[in-house]
Design a protein around this motif. Structure first.
Motif, mmCIF file in Angstrom:
data_model
loop_
_atom_site.group_PDB
_atom_site.id
_atom_site.type_symbol
_atom_site.label_atom_id
_atom_site.label_comp_id
_atom_site.label_asym_id
_atom_site.label_seq_id
_atom_site.Cartn_x
_atom_site.Cartn_y
_atom_site.Cartn_z
ATOM 1 N N ILE A 56 0.840 -1.194 0.000
ATOM 2 C CA ILE A 56 0.000 0.000 0.000
ATOM 3 C C ILE A 56 0.878 1.249 0.000
ATOM 4 O O ILE A 56 1.644 1.481 0.932
ATOM 5 N N GLU A 57 0.768 2.018 -1.038
ATOM 6 C CA GLU A 57 1.517 3.275 -1.135
ATOM 7 C C GLU A 57 0.705 4.429 -0.574
ATOM 8 O O GLU A 57 1.217 5.276 0.154
ATOM 9 N N SER A 58 -0.579 4.481 -0.910
ATOM 10 C CA SER A 58 -1.440 5.551 -0.412
ATOM 11 C C SER A 58 -2.898 5.156 -0.626
ATOM 12 O O SER A 58 -3.206 4.210 -1.350
ATOM 13 N N ILE A 59 -3.788 5.907 0.046
ATOM 14 C CA ILE A 59 -5.231 5.708 -0.099
ATOM 15 C C ILE A 59 -5.861 7.040 -0.473
ATOM 16 O O ILE A 59 -5.543 8.083 0.098
ATOM 17 N N GLN A 60 -6.761 6.998 -1.449
ATOM 18 C CA GLN A 60 -7.517 8.182 -1.850
ATOM 19 C C GLN A 60 -8.999 7.909 -1.640
ATOM 20 O O GLN A 60 -9.482 6.800 -1.917
ATOM 21 N N ILE A 61 -9.719 8.903 -1.156
ATOM 22 C CA ILE A 61 -11.139 8.761 -0.852
ATOM 23 C C ILE A 61 -11.910 9.845 -1.595
ATOM 24 O O ILE A 61 -11.654 11.034 -1.393
ATOM 25 N N TYR A 62 -12.851 9.433 -2.451
ATOM 26 C CA TYR A 62 -13.629 10.372 -3.257
ATOM 27 C C TYR A 62 -15.118 10.172 -2.986
ATOM 28 O O TYR A 62 -15.638 9.061 -3.122
ATOM 29 N N GLY A 63 -15.800 11.259 -2.603
ATOM 30 C CA GLY A 63 -17.227 11.197 -2.325
ATOM 31 C C GLY A 63 -18.057 11.764 -3.458
ATOM 32 O O GLY A 63 -17.628 12.695 -4.162
ATOM 33 N N TYR A 64 -19.288 11.214 -3.618
ATOM 34 C CA TYR A 64 -20.192 11.652 -4.689
ATOM 35 C C TYR A 64 -21.624 11.697 -4.166
ATOM 36 O O TYR A 64 -21.957 11.093 -3.142
ATOM 37 N N THR A 65 -22.478 12.379 -4.927
ATOM 38 C CA THR A 65 -23.919 12.380 -4.653
ATOM 39 C C THR A 65 -24.661 12.128 -5.960
ATOM 40 O O THR A 65 -24.061 12.132 -7.040
ATOM 41 N N ASP A 66 -25.987 11.947 -5.832
ATOM 42 C CA ASP A 66 -26.796 11.865 -7.044
ATOM 43 C C ASP A 66 -27.026 13.275 -7.592
ATOM 44 O O ASP A 66 -26.451 14.259 -7.087
ATOM 45 N N ASP A 67 -27.852 13.394 -8.616
ATOM 46 C CA ASP A 67 -28.039 14.678 -9.304
ATOM 47 C C ASP A 67 -29.176 15.515 -8.732
ATOM 48 O O ASP A 67 -29.537 16.546 -9.302
ATOM 49 N N ILE A 68 -29.747 15.071 -7.607
ATOM 50 C CA ILE A 68 -30.841 15.817 -6.994
ATOM 51 C C ILE A 68 -30.259 16.852 -6.028
ATOM 52 O O ILE A 68 -29.373 16.540 -5.244
ATOM 53 N N GLY A 69 -30.765 18.075 -6.070
ATOM 54 C CA GLY A 69 -30.318 19.096 -5.132
ATOM 55 C C GLY A 69 -29.342 20.091 -5.739
ATOM 56 O O GLY A 69 -28.873 19.945 -6.870
ATOM 57 N N LYS A 70 -29.034 21.139 -4.958
ATOM 58 C CA LYS A 70 -28.166 22.211 -5.427
ATOM 59 C C LYS A 70 -26.692 21.823 -5.320
ATOM 60 O O LYS A 70 -26.302 21.003 -4.492
ATOM 61 N N ASP A 71 -25.885 22.469 -6.149
ATOM 62 C CA ASP A 71 -24.460 22.125 -6.234
ATOM 63 C C ASP A 71 -23.747 22.295 -4.901
ATOM 64 O O ASP A 71 -22.974 21.420 -4.489
ATOM 65 N N ASP A 72 -23.956 23.427 -4.233
ATOM 66 C CA ASP A 72 -23.249 23.684 -2.980
ATOM 67 C C ASP A 72 -23.581 22.633 -1.932
ATOM 68 O O ASP A 72 -22.700 22.141 -1.213
ATOM 69 N N TYR A 73 -24.867 22.287 -1.836
ATOM 70 C CA TYR A 73 -25.289 21.287 -0.855
ATOM 71 C C TYR A 73 -24.668 19.931 -1.165
ATOM 72 O O TYR A 73 -24.170 19.236 -0.278
ATOM 73 N N ASN A 74 -24.692 19.556 -2.438
ATOM 74 C CA ASN A 74 -24.145 18.249 -2.832
ATOM 75 C C ASN A 74 -22.634 18.184 -2.642
ATOM 76 O O ASN A 74 -22.084 17.125 -2.340
ATOM 77 N N CYS A 75 -21.975 19.303 -2.809
ATOM 78 C CA CYS A 75 -20.531 19.342 -2.575
ATOM 79 C C CYS A 75 -20.231 19.063 -1.105
ATOM 80 O O CYS A 75 -19.345 18.277 -0.773
ATOM 81 N N ARG A 76 -21.010 19.705 -0.203
ATOM 82 C CA ARG A 76 -20.822 19.467 1.237
ATOM 83 C C ARG A 76 -21.167 18.029 1.606
ATOM 84 O O ARG A 76 -20.456 17.385 2.386
ATOM 85 N N LEU A 77 -22.259 17.513 1.032
ATOM 86 C CA LEU A 77 -22.689 16.146 1.337
ATOM 87 C C LEU A 77 -21.644 15.131 0.876
ATOM 88 O O LEU A 77 -21.302 14.196 1.616
ATOM 89 N N SER A 78 -21.118 15.308 -0.324
ATOM 90 C CA SER A 78 -20.110 14.367 -0.827
ATOM 91 C C SER A 78 -18.830 14.441 -0.003
ATOM 92 O O SER A 78 -18.172 13.421 0.241
ATOM 93 N N THR A 79 -18.495 15.648 0.466
ATOM 94 C CA THR A 79 -17.313 15.810 1.319
ATOM 95 C C THR A 79 -17.532 15.122 2.670
ATOM 96 O O THR A 79 -16.625 14.460 3.202
ATOM 97 N N ASN A 80 -18.740 15.254 3.222
ATOM 98 C CA ASN A 80 -19.050 14.591 4.492
ATOM 99 C C ASN A 80 -19.003 13.072 4.344
ATOM 100 O O ASN A 80 -18.569 12.360 5.262
ATOM 101 N N ARG A 81 -19.440 12.567 3.209
ATOM 102 C CA ARG A 81 -19.382 11.123 2.974
ATOM 103 C C ARG A 81 -17.936 10.638 2.935
ATOM 104 O O ARG A 81 -17.597 9.601 3.518
ATOM 105 N N ALA A 82 -17.092 11.393 2.244
ATOM 106 C CA ALA A 82 -15.674 11.029 2.193
ATOM 107 C C ALA A 82 -15.060 11.081 3.585
ATOM 108 O O ALA A 82 -14.276 10.203 3.974
ATOM 109 N N ALA A 83 -15.425 12.103 4.368
ATOM 110 C CA ALA A 83 -14.892 12.240 5.724
ATOM 111 C C ALA A 83 -15.358 11.090 6.619
ATOM 112 O O ALA A 83 -14.618 10.634 7.504
ATOM 113 N N THR A 84 -16.586 10.622 6.424
ATOM 114 C CA THR A 84 -17.099 9.485 7.198
ATOM 115 C C THR A 84 -16.231 8.254 6.984
ATOM 116 O O THR A 84 -15.896 7.530 7.940
#
Length: 272
Positions: A56-84
């Motif tokens: 294992i050299e490194s780990i990358q974590i990328y969060g995503y959401t579906d297409d429902i909702g506003k961009d700013d909200y989905n950006c925060r939600l995807s970031t929270n998912r990655a942080a989880t």
């Protein structure tokens, strides 16, 4: 303006750009949520912990959401998912220094005209991708093993081809394997006295199961199919069939190294 599907596949992108091997696991979330249950946490932790830690050299974590909702909200939600996911890994003993990326990518868009299985497509976009970047396998050095055909072999020599390694459960030749076999074919035609057996092997099966299942045929014949794949390709490259045979050895001949070395095909000189 028509919205297009955003296809983000870290495994393929980085593989092409840098030739680095990766393992990827996707973790799926409920609508508008960024929490996980115990089973999901165990699965993602096990995914990391069962990977060879020396590679294992490194780990990358990328969060995503579906297409429902506003961009700013989905950006925060995807970031929270990655942080989880990050927090779950660290709380379960994964060192934070190897986690080099924690990023929320926001929403994944879907075409306006995509109607079939729309709820399912959206559910697959509510996810986090955990990408493990793996170091290259070290060069294998064993007595009687060679990494390419040469003129002065003796009967019993093993030709261990470093790029003839397979994905787990697969007998399909990778692009690197084909390039390696092209070299073997040329050398075989040059050294016309050499005959060899193509030996297929598998790893990671229980001791009572001497052979593994091929995911394509659903039959317990994986090592045979790996050897046959090499045999067919060399025959396609005009290597005379009367100079080569093939056989599957299942898990009977482990090298005692990293299990990935045992997902292999090697050539054994039978006549010179």
């Amino acid at each position: 303006m028509m919205l297009r599907i955003l296809k983000y596949i870290p495994l393929i992108f980085f593989g092409l750009a840098f030739g680095q091997e990766e393992a990827v696991k996707s973790v799926y979330f409920e609508f508008d949520k960024y929490s996980l249950d115990e089973k999901q946490i165990k699965e993602v932790v096990d995914f990391v912990k069962t990977t060879d830690s020396t590679r294992i050299e490194s780990i990358q974590i990328y969060g995503y959401t579906d297409d429902i909702g506003k961009d700013d909200y989905n950006c925060r939600l995807s970031t929270n998912r990655a942080a989880t996911i990050e927090n779950a890994l660290i709380e379960n003993g994964i060192k934070s220094k190897i986690i080099v990326t924690i990023e929320g990518k926001g929403k994944i868009l879907i075409d306006d005209d995509v109607l079939d299985n729309l709820p399912e497509k959206r559910s697959k976009n509510r996810r986090v991708d955990v990408v493990i970047n793996l170091k290259e396998l070290p060069k294998l050095v064993l007595p009687g093993f060679y990494n390419m055909l040469k003129k002065d072999h003796v009967v019993g020599d093993h030709i261990y081809l470093e790029n003839i390694l397979f994905e787990s459960g697969s007998s399909k030749l990778k692009e690197k394997a084909i390039a390696e076999l092209d070299r073997v074919a040329l050398l075989t035609l040059r050294y016309k006295n050499i005959e060899f057996e193509i030996q297929g092997h598998v790893c990671c099966t229980p001791k009572y199961q001497k052979e593994a299942i091929d995911i394509d045929t659903k039959k317990r014949e994986l090592s045979v199919n790996r050897a046959l794949a090499v045999y067919k390709y060399l025959a396609f490259r005009r290597v005379p069939k009367n100079r080569m045979t093939y056989k599957g050895y299942g898990n009977k001949m482990p090298l005692g190294k990293d299990p990935e070395y045992d997902r292999r095909v090697e050539l054994v000189i039978t006549k010179i």
